[in-house]
Scaffold this active site. Structure first.
Site, mmCIF file in Angstrom:
data_model
loop_
_atom_site.group_PDB
_atom_site.id
_atom_site.type_symbol
_atom_site.label_atom_id
_atom_site.label_comp_id
_atom_site.label_asym_id
_atom_site.label_seq_id
_atom_site.Cartn_x
_atom_site.Cartn_y
_atom_site.Cartn_z
ATOM 1 N N LYS A 9 0.823 -1.208 0.000
ATOM 2 C CA LYS A 9 0.000 0.000 0.000
ATOM 3 C C LYS A 9 0.866 1.270 0.000
ATOM 4 O O LYS A 9 2.057 1.215 0.344
ATOM 5 C CB LYS A 9 -0.927 -0.026 1.221
ATOM 6 C CG LYS A 9 -1.910 -1.195 1.196
ATOM 7 C CD LYS A 9 -2.925 -1.116 2.323
ATOM 8 C CE LYS A 9 -3.949 -2.230 2.196
ATOM 9 N NZ LYS A 9 -5.071 -2.102 3.168
ATOM 10 N N TYR A 49 -12.494 -3.121 -3.908
ATOM 11 C CA TYR A 49 -13.096 -3.010 -2.568
ATOM 12 C C TYR A 49 -14.630 -3.031 -2.630
ATOM 13 O O TYR A 49 -15.288 -2.474 -1.748
ATOM 14 C CB TYR A 49 -12.598 -1.747 -1.868
ATOM 15 C CG TYR A 49 -11.176 -1.858 -1.343
ATOM 16 C CD1 TYR A 49 -10.770 -2.967 -0.589
ATOM 17 C CD2 TYR A 49 -10.239 -0.863 -1.580
ATOM 18 C CE1 TYR A 49 -9.467 -3.086 -0.118
ATOM 19 C CE2 TYR A 49 -8.934 -0.972 -1.103
ATOM 20 C CZ TYR A 49 -8.557 -2.083 -0.368
ATOM 21 O OH TYR A 49 -7.270 -2.194 0.113
ATOM 22 N N ASN A 112 -2.307 -0.187 6.808
ATOM 23 C CA ASN A 112 -1.905 -1.495 7.334
ATOM 24 C C ASN A 112 -0.987 -2.297 6.380
ATOM 25 O O ASN A 112 -1.017 -3.515 6.332
ATOM 26 C CB ASN A 112 -3.138 -2.298 7.768
ATOM 27 C CG ASN A 112 -4.079 -2.570 6.620
ATOM 28 O OD1 ASN A 112 -3.812 -2.176 5.482
ATOM 29 N ND2 ASN A 112 -5.167 -3.266 6.895
ATOM 30 N N HIS A 115 -2.238 -5.404 1.230
ATOM 31 C CA HIS A 115 -3.472 -6.128 0.944
ATOM 32 C C HIS A 115 -3.076 -7.550 0.584
ATOM 33 O O HIS A 115 -2.059 -7.749 -0.088
ATOM 34 C CB HIS A 115 -4.223 -5.503 -0.245
ATOM 35 C CG HIS A 115 -5.261 -6.432 -0.794
ATOM 36 N ND1 HIS A 115 -6.504 -6.563 -0.211
ATOM 37 C CD2 HIS A 115 -5.210 -7.329 -1.814
ATOM 38 C CE1 HIS A 115 -7.185 -7.498 -0.862
ATOM 39 N NE2 HIS A 115 -6.430 -7.986 -1.843
ATOM 40 N N GLU A 126 -8.489 -11.324 -8.336
ATOM 41 C CA GLU A 126 -7.584 -10.188 -8.097
ATOM 42 C C GLU A 126 -6.351 -10.251 -9.000
ATOM 43 O O GLU A 126 -5.886 -9.228 -9.502
ATOM 44 C CB GLU A 126 -7.186 -10.134 -6.623
ATOM 45 C CG GLU A 126 -8.368 -9.732 -5.739
ATOM 46 C CD GLU A 126 -8.034 -9.647 -4.257
ATOM 47 O OE1 GLU A 126 -6.962 -10.157 -3.848
ATOM 48 O OE2 GLU A 126 -8.843 -9.072 -3.519
HETATM 49 P P1 TYD Z 1 -10.994 -5.792 4.638
HETATM 50 O O1 TYD Z 1 -11.121 -6.444 3.307
HETATM 51 O O2 TYD Z 1 -12.129 -5.965 5.614
HETATM 52 O O3 TYD Z 1 -9.668 -6.253 5.406
HETATM 53 P P2 TYD Z 1 -8.309 -6.955 4.913
HETATM 54 O O4 TYD Z 1 -7.488 -5.896 4.227
HETATM 55 O O5 TYD Z 1 -7.661 -7.423 6.192
HETATM 56 O O6 TYD Z 1 -8.690 -8.083 4.002
HETATM 57 O O7 TYD Z 1 -10.794 -4.228 4.448
HETATM 58 C C1 TYD Z 1 -10.050 -3.720 3.388
HETATM 59 C C2 TYD Z 1 -9.296 -2.504 3.851
HETATM 60 O O8 TYD Z 1 -10.201 -1.506 4.275
HETATM 61 C C3 TYD Z 1 -8.417 -2.761 5.069
HETATM 62 O O9 TYD Z 1 -7.164 -3.316 4.734
HETATM 63 C C4 TYD Z 1 -8.296 -1.389 5.658
HETATM 64 C C5 TYD Z 1 -9.643 -0.752 5.344
HETATM 65 N N1 TYD Z 1 -10.573 -0.773 6.511
HETATM 66 C C6 TYD Z 1 -10.743 0.387 7.266
HETATM 67 O O10 TYD Z 1 -10.122 1.428 6.995
HETATM 68 N N2 TYD Z 1 -11.589 0.351 8.338
HETATM 69 C C7 TYD Z 1 -12.258 -0.765 8.697
HETATM 70 O O11 TYD Z 1 -13.026 -0.732 9.702
HETATM 71 C C8 TYD Z 1 -12.075 -1.964 7.924
HETATM 72 C C9 TYD Z 1 -12.784 -3.239 8.284
HETATM 73 C C10 TYD Z 1 -11.221 -1.920 6.828
#
Ligand code: TYD
Length: 153
Positions: A9, A49, A112, A115, A126
């Site tokens: 990211k 998303y 974070n 992805h 994907e």
């Molecule tokens: P998600 O697909 O639920 O998680 P992951 O990346 O662990 O598969 O969500 C996609 C992205 O959306 C996540 O990496 C960060 C963002 N996100 C938020 O900003 N706030 C939230 O409450 C959630 C669930 C996700």
């Protein structure tokens, strides 16, 4: 062998963590099948998303993915999807276990680091979304016999 899609990211690019994160996947024994740098579009992110489209943070998450170019890569290995998800850790970096990528490098739900595809069907979709067929390589990996037992491959 399975293939999974990973995106480094914008926060990872801007914090200078590209090498550290790629290195973790390499050291684990995953095989790099594809990699490129791209500037994501809102349209592509709306697809990517789509499962979050009714969430209040949908636009914020998409915007954060367009702050700068990202690196998309495809990693291959036995049960690679689950292996990489486990390496990534919980979505919220503050809750992710130490030792995981998010647990070690993130203090945020959104910022974070990576992805990672979450299922076989998602990974397939994907990889197709981000790569043309001829950008994903199949090649002999000389370390293979050091990575798996004969009956595991
Ligand atoms: P998600 O697909 O639920 O998680 P992951 O990346 O662990 O598969 O969500 C996609 C992205 O959306 C996540 O990496 C960060 C963002 N996100 C938020 O900003 N706030 C939230 O409450 C959630 C669930 C996700």
């Amino acid at each position: 062998m399975e293939r999974t899609l990973v995106i480094l990211k914008p926060c990872t690019i801007e914090r200078g963590l590209i090498g550290e994160i790629i290195s973790r996947f390499e050291k684990k024994g995953l095989i790099l099948a594809a990699m490129k740098m791209i500037w994501l579009t809102d349209k592509l992110l709306s697809e990517h998303y789509a499962h979050l489209k009714d969430q209040p943070f949908f636009q914020r998450v998409k915007d954060a993915m367009r702050v700068c170019p990202v690196i998309v890569c495809c990693w291959e290995g036995l049960e690679a999807i689950e292996v990489v998800r486990n390496m990534a850790g919980k979505t919220n970096g503050r809750l992710a276990a130490p030792g995981t990528i998010r647990g070690d490098y993130s203090m945020s739900v959104q910022e974070n680091i990576v992805h990672a595809s979450d299922s076989v069907a998602t990974a397939e979709a994907e990889i197709k979304r981000f790569f043309d067929e001829d950008e994903v390589y199949t090649y002999t990996f000389s370390y293979l016999s050091n990575l798996y037992a004969n009956d595991e491959k």
